[in-house]
Design a protein around this motif. Structure first.
Motif, mmCIF file in Angstrom:
data_model
loop_
_atom_site.group_PDB
_atom_site.id
_atom_site.type_symbol
_atom_site.label_atom_id
_atom_site.label_comp_id
_atom_site.label_asym_id
_atom_site.label_seq_id
_atom_site.Cartn_x
_atom_site.Cartn_y
_atom_site.Cartn_z
ATOM 1 N N UNK A 186 -9.513 -64.554 0.296
ATOM 2 C CA UNK A 186 -9.089 -64.978 1.632
ATOM 3 C C UNK A 186 -8.541 -63.761 2.372
ATOM 4 N N UNK A 187 -8.979 -63.553 3.629
ATOM 5 C CA UNK A 187 -8.496 -62.404 4.391
ATOM 6 C C UNK A 187 -8.571 -62.685 5.885
ATOM 7 N N UNK A 188 -7.955 -61.778 6.665
ATOM 8 C CA UNK A 188 -8.008 -61.831 8.129
ATOM 9 C C UNK A 188 -8.963 -60.743 8.601
ATOM 10 N N UNK A 189 -9.946 -61.130 9.440
ATOM 11 C CA UNK A 189 -10.917 -60.143 9.936
ATOM 12 C C UNK A 189 -10.355 -59.357 11.116
ATOM 13 N N UNK A 190 -11.122 -58.412 11.628
ATOM 14 C CA UNK A 190 -10.661 -57.539 12.730
ATOM 15 C C UNK A 190 -10.342 -58.312 13.991
ATOM 16 N N UNK A 191 -10.977 -59.465 14.176
ATOM 17 C CA UNK A 191 -10.731 -60.277 15.363
ATOM 18 C C UNK A 191 -9.559 -61.235 15.218
ATOM 19 N N UNK A 192 -8.925 -61.242 14.051
ATOM 20 C CA UNK A 192 -7.761 -62.099 13.828
ATOM 21 C C UNK A 192 -8.088 -63.450 13.209
ATOM 22 N N UNK A 193 -9.367 -63.700 12.887
ATOM 23 C CA UNK A 193 -9.742 -64.959 12.237
ATOM 24 C C UNK A 193 -9.586 -64.854 10.729
#
Length: 60
Positions: free
Chosen positions: A7-14
């Motif tokens: 689980x992670x946060x992408x560059x766009x904040x999603x």
């Protein structure tokens, strides 16, 4: 070792997740979710729905 969800946060904040096989290969990648709770819900959905899912061939 069993597969795992990352689980992670992408560059766009999603929030997103990958399902990785025991050999480390990514076998599924999620859509983007607006919250961590929604991404965890997506993981739980895969866990509960995938065992009984049928395989169908489609044309594109």
């Amino acid at each position: 070792m069993a597969g795992k969800f990352e689980l992670w946060v992408d560059k766009g904040g999603d929030w997103r997740f990958n399902l990785k096989a025991s050999n480390g290969q990514v076998i599924a990648t999620s859509q983007g979710y607006s919250s961590k709770a929604s991404a965890i819900g997506g993981i739980e959905s895969v866990k509960s729905n995938a065992p009984g899912a049928e395989t169908v061939e489609i044309e594109k």
